[in-house]
Motif scaffolding. Structure first.
Motif, PDB file in Angstrom:
ATOM      1  N   ASP A  13       0.828  -1.206   0.000  1.00 35.47           N
ATOM      2  CA  ASP A  13       0.000   0.000   0.000  1.00 35.47           C
ATOM      3  C   ASP A  13       0.863   1.258   0.000  1.00 35.47           C
ATOM      4  O   ASP A  13       0.626   2.179  -0.780  1.00 35.47           O
ATOM      5  CB  ASP A  13      -0.930  -0.016   1.212  1.00 35.47           C
ATOM      6  N   ARG A  14       1.861   1.291   0.838  1.00 38.71           N
ATOM      7  CA  ARG A  14       2.706   2.492   0.948  1.00 38.71           C
ATOM      8  C   ARG A  14       3.648   2.665  -0.240  1.00 38.71           C
ATOM      9  O   ARG A  14       3.933   3.777  -0.645  1.00 38.71           O
ATOM     10  CB  ARG A  14       3.517   2.459   2.243  1.00 38.71           C
ATOM     11  N   LEU A  15       4.142   1.567  -0.767  1.00 39.25           N
ATOM     12  CA  LEU A  15       5.172   1.648  -1.816  1.00 39.25           C
ATOM     13  C   LEU A  15       4.636   1.420  -3.228  1.00 39.25           C
ATOM     14  O   LEU A  15       5.376   1.562  -4.200  1.00 39.25           O
ATOM     15  CB  LEU A  15       6.303   0.664  -1.524  1.00 39.25           C
ATOM     16  N   GLY A  16       3.367   1.104  -3.342  1.00 35.54           N
ATOM     17  CA  GLY A  16       2.790   0.814  -4.648  1.00 35.54           C
ATOM     18  C   GLY A  16       2.825   1.987  -5.614  1.00 35.54           C
ATOM     19  O   GLY A  16       2.821   1.795  -6.829  1.00 35.54           O
ATOM     20  N   ILE A 155      13.412   9.665  -9.787  1.00 32.67           N
ATOM     21  CA  ILE A 155      12.113  10.089  -9.249  1.00 32.67           C
ATOM     22  C   ILE A 155      11.706   9.157  -8.105  1.00 32.67           C
ATOM     23  O   ILE A 155      11.264   9.609  -7.041  1.00 32.67           O
ATOM     24  CB  ILE A 155      11.043  10.098 -10.363  1.00 32.67           C
ATOM     25  N   ALA A 156      11.870   7.856  -8.316  1.00 30.94           N
ATOM     26  CA  ALA A 156      11.514   6.882  -7.281  1.00 30.94           C
ATOM     27  C   ALA A 156      12.336   7.121  -6.013  1.00 30.94           C
ATOM     28  O   ALA A 156      11.815   7.012  -4.898  1.00 30.94           O
ATOM     29  CB  ALA A 156      11.718   5.470  -7.807  1.00 30.94           C
ATOM     30  N   ARG A 157      13.599   7.449  -6.177  1.00 33.44           N
ATOM     31  CA  ARG A 157      14.452   7.707  -4.996  1.00 33.44           C
ATOM     32  C   ARG A 157      13.921   8.904  -4.215  1.00 33.44           C
ATOM     33  O   ARG A 157      13.823   8.848  -2.984  1.00 33.44           O
ATOM     34  CB  ARG A 157      15.900   7.939  -5.440  1.00 33.44           C
ATOM     35  N   PHE A 158      13.586   9.982  -4.912  1.00 36.67           N
ATOM     36  CA  PHE A 158      13.031  11.151  -4.227  1.00 36.67           C
ATOM     37  C   PHE A 158      11.731  10.784  -3.502  1.00 36.67           C
ATOM     38  O   PHE A 158      11.491  11.224  -2.380  1.00 36.67           O
ATOM     39  CB  PHE A 158      12.774  12.295  -5.208  1.00 36.67           C
ATOM     40  N   ARG A 159      10.902   9.998  -4.141  1.00 35.88           N
ATOM     41  CA  ARG A 159       9.626   9.612  -3.531  1.00 35.88           C
ATOM     42  C   ARG A 159       9.839   8.701  -2.328  1.00 35.88           C
ATOM     43  O   ARG A 159       9.143   8.826  -1.316  1.00 35.88           O
ATOM     44  CB  ARG A 159       8.721   8.945  -4.570  1.00 35.88           C
ATOM     45  N   LEU A 160      10.786   7.783  -2.414  1.00 41.87           N
ATOM     46  CA  LEU A 160      11.105   6.930  -1.266  1.00 41.87           C
ATOM     47  C   LEU A 160      11.602   7.759  -0.093  1.00 41.87           C
ATOM     48  O   LEU A 160      11.214   7.520   1.056  1.00 41.87           O
ATOM     49  CB  LEU A 160      12.160   5.893  -1.648  1.00 41.87           C
ATOM     50  N   GLU A 161      12.483   8.700  -0.375  1.00 39.32           N
ATOM     51  CA  GLU A 161      13.006   9.560   0.685  1.00 39.32           C
ATOM     52  C   GLU A 161      11.889  10.346   1.357  1.00 39.32           C
ATOM     53  O   GLU A 161      11.829  10.461   2.583  1.00 39.32           O
ATOM     54  CB  GLU A 161      14.081  10.498   0.132  1.00 39.32           C
ATOM     55  N   ALA A 162      10.984  10.884   0.556  1.00 38.92           N
ATOM     56  CA  ALA A 162       9.862  11.663   1.107  1.00 38.92           C
ATOM     57  C   ALA A 162       8.963  10.760   1.957  1.00 38.92           C
ATOM     58  O   ALA A 162       8.509  11.162   3.038  1.00 38.92           O
ATOM     59  CB  ALA A 162       9.066  12.320  -0.010  1.00 38.92           C
ATOM     60  N   LEU A 163       8.709   9.550   1.492  1.00 36.46           N
ATOM     61  CA  LEU A 163       7.877   8.623   2.231  1.00 36.46           C
ATOM     62  C   LEU A 163       8.547   8.230   3.548  1.00 36.46           C
ATOM     63  O   LEU A 163       7.896   8.170   4.600  1.00 36.46           O
ATOM     64  CB  LEU A 163       7.573   7.385   1.388  1.00 36.46           C
ATOM     65  N   GLU A 165      10.706   9.969   5.250  1.00 35.50           N
ATOM     66  CA  GLU A 165      10.677  11.120   6.148  1.00 35.50           C
ATOM     67  C   GLU A 165       9.295  11.329   6.740  1.00 35.50           C
ATOM     68  O   GLU A 165       9.145  11.619   7.908  1.00 35.50           O
ATOM     69  CB  GLU A 165      11.140  12.374   5.408  1.00 35.50           C
ATOM     70  N   SER A 166       8.246  11.191   5.921  1.00 39.36           N
ATOM     71  CA  SER A 166       6.898  11.394   6.420  1.00 39.36           C
ATOM     72  C   SER A 166       6.512  10.284   7.397  1.00 39.36           C
ATOM     73  O   SER A 166       5.803  10.526   8.370  1.00 39.36           O
ATOM     74  CB  SER A 166       5.885  11.461   5.277  1.00 39.36           C
ATOM     75  N   GLY A 167       6.992   9.086   7.162  1.00 40.17           N
ATOM     76  CA  GLY A 167       6.698   7.965   8.056  1.00 40.17           C
ATOM     77  C   GLY A 167       7.437   8.059   9.363  1.00 40.17           C
ATOM     78  O   GLY A 167       6.955   7.631  10.413  1.00 40.17           O
ATOM     79  N   ALA A 168       8.630   8.655   9.338  1.00 36.68           N
ATOM     80  CA  ALA A 168       9.402   8.821  10.553  1.00 36.68           C
ATOM     81  C   ALA A 168       8.737   9.808  11.489  1.00 36.68           C
ATOM     82  O   ALA A 168       8.864   9.720  12.705  1.00 36.68           O
ATOM     83  CB  ALA A 168      10.820   9.272  10.217  1.00 36.68           C
ATOM     84  N   ALA A 169       7.999  10.755  10.900  1.00 36.04           N
ATOM     85  CA  ALA A 169       7.343  11.775  11.719  1.00 36.04           C
ATOM     86  C   ALA A 169       6.047  11.256  12.322  1.00 36.04           C
ATOM     87  O   ALA A 169       5.511  11.838  13.241  1.00 36.04           O
ATOM     88  CB  ALA A 169       7.055  13.011  10.867  1.00 36.04           C
ATOM     89  N   SER A 170       5.530  10.134  11.792  1.00 37.13           N
ATOM     90  CA  SER A 170       4.241   9.650  12.302  1.00 37.13           C
ATOM     91  C   SER A 170       4.395   8.648  13.409  1.00 37.13           C
ATOM     92  O   SER A 170       5.417   8.204  13.767  1.00 37.13           O
ATOM     93  CB  SER A 170       3.417   9.053  11.164  1.00 37.13           C
TER      94      SER A 170
END
Length: 170
Positions: A13-16, A155-163, A165-170
């Motif tokens: 779900d998160r990485l799809g 692009i995938a690397r940038f998206r993984l990094e953003a995900l 970071e956002s997951g670390a904050a939750s």
């Protein structure tokens, strides 16, 4: 965020959406865990793309929207694509810039049959992107497919990094 520890369904779900409209990439790597790091996960996902059949690679490229194209102007982009394009003001072009992008996109698509892809977040200026679009239209098809896949990986690397970071904050 520890992607290795996620339950299978949550991982998918998160990485799809990391690879534009291509959940098959996450599906191809989910059972290869653990990756040990974000770098390891990215390498595995890119390896899955590179091991895919040429038709599947081409479908991945074709899943990307044109930069500053009609889909972007109509609000039809994924949230990730919309944010990436907005980061350089591609959602705020004047009429002359829209016309130039439309013309360059049409020329590129006519030559290759798929949209121009560039990792927008790696750029600093939309004029550089437009110049790359115009220049890369001169490539041969094989070179451009390889270039597009390399840009998809960025692009995938940038998206993984953003995900992550956002997951670390939750």
């Amino acid at each position: 965020m520890n992607f290795d520890a996620l339950p299978r369904a949550e991982f998918l779900d998160r990485l799809g959406g990391i690879f534009e409209h291509s959940p098959w990439v996450a599906e191809a790597v989910v059972d290869r865990r653990p990756f040990g790091s974000l770098d390891g996960l990215h390498r595995a996902m890119v390896a899955a793309v590179m091991a895919a059949e040429p038709a599947q690679q081409l479908a991945l490229i074709e899943a990307h929207p044109e930069l500053a194209g009609k889909l972007a102007r109509s609000g039809g982009l994924t949230a990730a694509s919309a944010g990436e394009q907005a980061s350089l003001g591609l959602d705020r072009l004047d009429q002359a810039e829209v016309a130039r992008f439309d013309q360059a996109n049409a020329r590129y698509r006519a030559r290759f049959g798929f949209p121009f892809i560039i990792a927008v977040k790696a750029q600093r200026d939309r004029r550089v992107i437009l110049g790359a679009l115009e220049t890369r239209a001169e490539h041969d098809r094989a070179t451009e497919i390889a270039t597009a896949l390399a840009e998809v990986a960025k692009i995938a690397r940038f998206r993984l990094e953003a995900l992550a970071e956002s997951g670390a904050a939750s």
